[in-house]
Each structure stands twice: as C-alpha cells, then as structure tokens.
Design a protein around this motif. Structure first.
Motif, mmCIF file in Angstrom:
data_model
loop_
_atom_site.group_PDB
_atom_site.id
_atom_site.type_symbol
_atom_site.label_atom_id
_atom_site.label_comp_id
_atom_site.label_asym_id
_atom_site.label_seq_id
_atom_site.Cartn_x
_atom_site.Cartn_y
_atom_site.Cartn_z
ATOM 1 N N ARG A 1 14.233 -2.788 9.830
ATOM 2 C CA ARG A 1 13.629 -3.394 8.658
ATOM 3 C C ARG A 1 14.912 -4.098 7.871
ATOM 4 O O ARG A 1 15.897 -3.698 7.998
ATOM 5 C CB ARG A 1 13.000 -2.646 7.734
ATOM 6 N N GLY B 1 5.539 -7.401 7.041
ATOM 7 C CA GLY B 1 5.857 -8.559 7.508
ATOM 8 C C GLY B 1 4.734 -9.563 8.000
ATOM 9 O O GLY B 1 4.603 -10.564 8.827
ATOM 10 N N TRP C 1 3.440 -13.548 16.777
ATOM 11 C CA TRP C 1 3.075 -12.043 16.436
ATOM 12 C C TRP C 1 2.342 -11.327 17.458
ATOM 13 O O TRP C 1 1.874 -10.278 17.188
ATOM 14 C CB TRP C 1 2.436 -12.057 15.138
ATOM 15 N N GLU D 1 8.653 -9.328 1.710
ATOM 16 C CA GLU D 1 7.760 -9.387 2.420
ATOM 17 C C GLU D 1 7.338 -8.147 3.246
ATOM 18 O O GLU D 1 6.146 -7.724 3.852
ATOM 19 C CB GLU D 1 8.081 -10.628 3.444
ATOM 20 N N GLU D 2 8.473 -7.480 3.778
ATOM 21 C CA GLU D 2 8.399 -6.535 4.846
ATOM 22 C C GLU D 2 8.021 -5.352 4.049
ATOM 23 O O GLU D 2 6.975 -4.464 4.590
ATOM 24 C CB GLU D 2 9.999 -6.242 5.085
#
Lengths: 202, 546
Positions: free
Chosen positions: B31, B42, A26, B36-37
């Motif tokens: 997306r 995310g 990330w 979750e998004e």
C-alpha cells in the motif's frame, strides 16, 4: 439476475470504456466471473464527429488566460447541463426513477399500515396455511426483485451509453480548455447530437 | 451448553480471525498510504466483490439471530422486519448509489460539499455521520457482549466485558492496518460464511418437513401456542395505538435509514464507476433478499422444531433461536452433528459482529478525519499561487496527514465504542439499531436527496436539514419511554417521558425534510447555478468523477 448481468456485460464488452475510464486495468470480473478485457484506447468512444467539432472550435479563439480557466470549468458544466443530450439523459432517469420510487414506497407503506390497522383482512386464508399477510409479504420480496431487474435493464439500455458519451464530451471540453484553446458555444449541443447519432448507429 | 460447543466455536472463530488477519497483512503489503487507498481500497473492487461486501456490511448479527428469533417468537410480525430491511435497498438503488458514486469522493459530506460552501456542510454532515456510526457501533458491541454469554454459557460479567474489549481491539487492528481493502475482504469472507451457513440450515429445515412449506407453517403455528394468529399480524404490535404507531415509525426508519448509513454510502466509492456501483447494489439486493427469505424459514423452523416456549426460555428476546435450531437439526444436544452445527452458527455470529464493527469504524473514522478534522483545522486551501506543478505535492502531503488522522480516529472511535459498549451492556440491541436507522433517515437522507435532486437547495438549507433531523431525533429519544418512565428504561427510577413512541422516526424524518426546505426558502442566499450544474452533470454522467 446474474444471467441478466452477464448478458449485459457481454453485449457492451467489446467497446465499453466504462471499464477503462480514469484508471485502467482493474481486471474487473463481470457477472459470470469471466475477466473483462480492458479497452486499450480511451478516447475511441468519443464519436468522431464530436471530437472534430471540438477541435474545429478550438482553432477559433486563441489562448485563454488563467482567469478564463477558472470560469471555463463552470461554463462547461453549465453548457453541458443545458445541452439537449444531457436533458434527455436526465429526463430518462427521472421518468423511470421517480414514479418507481413513489410506487414502491406507497406499496410498502400500505403493507405496513395494513398490518397494523387491518389484521383481520391480513389473516384471511388464501391456500392452506398461507394467508393474505404471507402473500403480501412475499409480494414485497418479489416486487423488490422485479423492480431491481427492471431498473438495471432500463439504465443499461436507455441511459448508460448516452451518459458515457456526455462524460467524454465534458472530458474533451475540459482538455481543450486546459490546452489553452477556446471553445465556441454550441459545441456541446452538437457533440450531444453526435452522441445520440452514435446511439442510433448502435 | 456443554464445553464441546464452546471449544469448537472458539476454535472456528479463531480460525476466522487468523484468516482475516492474514488477509489484512496480505492486502496491505504494497500500500502507498494514500487517502484513496485507505478510504476506498483504491476503488478497484469488482461489482460482485463489492456486492458481497455490502451484503456483509448490512447483514449484522441483529439480522441473523435477531430477526429469525423474532419470527420464532412472534411469527408474522417478525417477518415485517425482513421486508423493511430489504425494501430499503430500492431507495439506495434508484436514488442514491450511482449518483453518490459519481459525485462524491469518500464520505456523505463530499456529495453535499460539491455544490455548497464546504465548511458548514462538512461539519454538519460529519457530525451526524459520526453520531449514526457510534450508535450503530454501540449496538453491535452490546450485541457481541450478550452473544458470548448466550452462546458460550460464560454468563459472567467479566466474560462479557472481555468480549467487548477483544472485539473492539481486533477491529481497530483491522481498520488501522488494512484500511478499506482489508475491511472489504473481511466482509466478503464473512458474507460467504454467513450465506453458506444459512443455506445449510434452511435446507436442513426444509428436509425435515420433506419440502412441504405448508406443513412447516402449520407445525410452526401449532407449536407456537398461538394457532393461526401466529401467521397473521398483530402478535407483537397489535396492542394499543401507541404500539401500532411505533411500528409504523420503525418501518419508516428502516426503509429510509439504510440510504443514510455512512458505512453503506462509503461502499459505493470502492468501485470504479457508477455502473459498477449499480451492479454491486443489484448483487447485494439478490444476496440480502435471499438471505432474508431464508431467515423466515429459519424462524418458522425454530418455532416448529424447537418450539416457541423453549426459545423464549433460553432467551427472552429470541436471540438464541437459530443456535437452538442448529443444535436440534444436527441431532440434538450431545450428538456430534448438533455440536458441530451449533459451533458453526456461534462462530458465524461472532465473525458477523466483528466484520460489521470494522466496517462502521472505518466509515466513522473517514468522517472524523476527512470532514471534521479537515474542516475544523483550517479552511481548505484554494489553488495556491505559484506554479501549478507544486499543487499536487501539497495535496498529497495533506492527504497523507489526513490518513494518519483517520488511523488515530479509528483507534479513538474504537475506544469510545468499547467504553459505551461496556456502559450500555444492558440496553436492548434492537432499540439501538432502530435508533441509528432513525437518526440516519432524519439527518442524512434529507440532505442527500435535496442536494442530488433539488435545484434551489442552499448551504443554509443543507445545514438546517442535518441539524433539523439530528436534534429532534435525539431529543425525542431522550424524552421517550426508552430513557425514563418504564420498567425497561435506561433510568427506570425517574419519569420525564413526554413522547409516547420508542422510535422517533415518524416525527423526526418529516422534520428533517421540513427543516431543509424552510432553511432554503427563508434564506436570502441563492443556489449557485454553476455548482448545481456541475453536481448534476457529474452525478448523472460521471464526468470528473474520481
């Protein structure tokens, strides 16, 4: 505070799998704004001895059935909860947090109650136009900042590493469960000890 | 205010809207529409980004305009608000943030449901979350309406109504199209703007007094007309004992309510780990603390530069103190500097309301879709019989359906908030915010703390503690002088008030904790040891966290 954070990130960066645990890459920025390098090998931080213990235990039992899977998940958490390593993490967390929370709540309530019941005392001048009330208010700000700093330092130095080791223990136990291998009692206790040995090594 | 201010302020605000809409489109380009998004973006935000977003969520227009206005009017007593709003973050940092990040998934109810029977606790926690969100949302919408009339001079009822409708429509667009990712970026942009504006004004105030804080204090005290009394407590809350208890009640609600605000809790899920959650709170404490320190300077500056009487003449609640200060610092009305600074402050205030409103809408739509809809529709499926390989697919379809519901819920909540915002436009904003905090502290905090720290807590205790805080908090307000029996009340004509305080926190917060305890010890149900072990291990180690 930022500097503090930056230093913290720097000391743990090389081998810190916080940055890699469930999903990778990330590209988190640390306090100083530099991108942190994600760690490639996820299972690496599990102390070698603990992994060995789990696998050694794995050979003993034979394949588990579906029912055992359901039971197993709960058992793993119960066992980890009873392990010395976990108790130590919990004790460290609570020994810091409960007194600290009580202290600042009392300090804040004393401040609010004093402002409403003893305005005379609060109006007493200290220096120039600054009075006791001003000093107390700024003191609240200062104590908040200080406690924030102290807590994040305490958590970073005394808790993060052990908590992470435990997390890997649970992960490993669950994995070996899912692979259909059995587990022996005492595994976590041993892996917990190993985790703390890891901390001492550090 | 002259037309120049309005045009420039509107231009700057339109620029903000354009930029944030651009960001919304940009971040939502690839997306996948997963839950979750939508709810957490995310979980990919860095602590610094999330820290700014938390600060953006928290520093509402009530803080920016309201607190400095209160300080300009009442001196020291206004400062007590800043202290309460900041100290509350220690509760969040020490007791809530990390554990919630590890234990939950999208909402407050997720944390409780880890160790309780899902349906009842989801319905209870979902209901109280929606109640808190809607109260807070209405406060912001009412604020938006009064702000436009104050800042742009368009005092007409129609202008206020259209502002409320416009803000509501924009926030629905942000939330439904962009979900958490867009909402977070809006907060970040807004937090940066707000901090920059505040720093600039603070520096200008300090420059005006040549960096002499003592001179600022003495001038403020002098021009307030109260002398030294301006700098010590008692100006606003020094009246009878009712006023004093009311203040203690408010102080308690402020410090305990923050940790129960749904839109703050949902922020901890946007980062990957508990450690990141802790670091985002450290960031936000730094930002919020320095912001509130600066609002003190701004409030005192407004008293010293503009003068308390002039502030009160412009707005009885003090909401225009900072814009007036900006006008003065820039060189006075009619000057270019004054016009620009005033317009900047006005635009920041609008941006603030818009961003905060979007954050709350998202959190409440998560509660509606993830907790209420999912529980009321049908019991959650257990592991289906058949091959385990089918299971993720089932989950996935269900989650997608839930996101669609969440989008509709966001639109619905937006409509409700617009309607209530129009109806409640004459209510005092500060009271609505205080009430939202009181309900959050009475209904959400007890159940959260009990589930995280009390081994024997049961499902019945959880349900009792939510309703045991929520119902008294709402009832006490209904029977308080806010609703009836005083000239400023909602229904000034009738009098059925029996509870003397305006803020119910002093009574309802202990009741929430008490109800949870009674519900637990009276029930014959035993706490599920295994589930408690799971939630405790998960909360402290992050094992099994998503």
């Amino acid at each position: 505070m930022e500097k503090q954070e930056g230093r913290g990130a720097a000391t743990v960066r090389t081998d810190d799998p916080w940055y890699d645990a469930p999903a990778s890459g990330w590209g988190e920025l640390d306090g100083t704004g530099t991108p942190t390098t994600p760690v490639a090998s996820a299972p690496a931080p599990m102390p070698a001895t603990a992994t060995a213990t789990v696998h050694a235990g794995g050979g003993a039992g034979g394949a588990g059935t579906a029912e055992e899977h359901g039971l197993g998940a709960a058992d793993i958490y119960l066992e980890v909860q009873r392990s010395a390593a976990f108790q130590e993490v919990r004790r460290r967390y609570r020994r810091f947090v409960f007194p600290a929370a009580l202290a600042f709540l009392i300090w804040y309530l004393a401040y609010v109650v004093a402002a409403t019941t003893a305005p005379g005392l609060m109006a007493r001048p200290v220096a120039g136009a600054v009075n006791v009330a001003m000093v107390a208010g700024l003191g609240q700000f200062l104590s908040t900042f200080l406690l924030t700093w102290a807590y994040s330092r305490h958590a970073r130095l005394h808790r993060d590493r052990d908590a992470l080791d435990l997390r890997w223990s649970v992960f490993d136990l669950t994995r070996s469960r899912e692979l259909g291998t059995a587990r022996e009692y005492g595994t976590v206790r041993e892996s917990g000890t190993a985790a703390r040995a890891g901390e001492r090594r550090r | 205010m002259s037309g120049d201010h309005q045009t420039l302020a509107l231009l700057l605000f339109s620029a903000f809207v354009a930029v944030t809409l651009g960001i919304t489109t940009w971040v939502s380009r690839d997306r996948h529409g997963s839950a979750e998004e939508f709810y957490t973006g995310g979980r990919l935000f860095s602590p610094m980004e999330n820290g700014f977003a938390i600060a953006g969520d928290y520093m509402s227009a009530a803080s920016f305009l309201g607190i400095s206005g209160l300080i300009a009017l009442f001196g020291y007593d206004g400062m007590l608000y800043s202290v309460g709003f900041l100290v509350a973050w220690l509760v969040v940092l020490l007791l809530v943030a990390e554990l919630v990040r590890n234990c939950g998934r999208f909402t407050l109810a997720d944390v409780v449901a880890t160790r309780m029977r899902e349906r009842p606790v989801r319905i209870a926690a979902g209901t109280s979350s929606v109640a808190v969100s809607v109260l807070y949302l209405v406060a912001q919408m009412v604020g938006a309406g009064s702000l436009v009339s104050l800042l742009l001079g368009g005092t007409s009822e129609a202008a206020r109504a259209w502002t409320v409708i416009g803000v509501g429509a924009l926030m629905v667009v942000y939330v439904t199209l962009g979900g958490m990712r867009a909402t977070t970026w809006i907060q970040i942009v807004k937090a940066v703007l707000l901090m920059a504006g505040t720093v600039a004004l603070t520096v200008l105030v300090l420059l005006r007094f040549h960096g002499d804080f003592n001179a600022l204090l003495t001038t403020a005290a002098e021009r307030s007309g109260h002398g030294q009394g301006f700098l010590s407590p008692g100006l606003a809350y020094g009246g009878g004992w009712t006023a004093r208890f009311d203040f203690i009640s408010l102080g308690l609600a402020l410090v305990l309510g923050t940790a129960g605000l749904p839109h703050i809790l949902s922020r901890f899920y946007t980062v990957p780990t508990a450690r990141a959650a802790r670091r985002s709170v450290v960031w936000s404490i730094g930002l919020i603390g320095s912001f509130y320190l600066m609002t003190i300077v701004l409030g005192l500056g407004a008293a010293a530069v503009v003068g308390t009487d002039e502030v009160r003449a412009s707005s009885a609640a003090g909401n225009t103190a900072v814009p007036l200060l900006a006008l003065d610092l820039g060189g006075g009305a009619g000057s270019t500097g004054g016009t620009v600074l005033f317009a900047v402050v006005a635009a920041i205030a609008f941006a603030t309301i818009l961003a905060v409103v979007a954050g709350i809408t998202l959190a409440s739509s998560a509660s509606v879709a993830h907790d209420l809809y999912a529980s009321l529709k049908k019991p959650r499926p257990e592991f289906p019989a058949g091959s385990p390989a089918d299971f993720p697919a089932t989950l996935d379809t269900e989650a997608r359906g839930e996101v669609a519901v969440a989008r509709f819920a966001a639109a619905g909540i937006g409509a409700v908030a617009i309607a209530l915002g129009l109806l409640a436009r004459d209510l005092n904003v500060a009271f609505l915010v205080g009430l939202a905090f009181a309900v959050a502290a009475s209904a959400n905090l007890p159940v959260l703390l009990y589930s995280l720290f009390w081994r024997n807590f049961t499902t019945r205790g959880a349900v009792w503690s939510v309703y045991g805080g929520l119902v008294p908090a709402v009832l006490l307000v209904v029977f308080s002088p806010v609703v009836s029996g005083s000239p400023e009340a909602l229904f000034p004509g009738v009098d059925f008030h029996v509870f003397p305080l305006q803020n119910p926190g002093l009574v309802s917060i202990p009741l929430g904790f008490l109800a949870g305890w009674i519900g637990t010890v009276l029930g014959r149900e035993r706490a599920d040891e295994a589930k408690h072990a799971e939630s405790e291990v998960r909360s402290l180690t992050g094992a099994g966290a998503v």
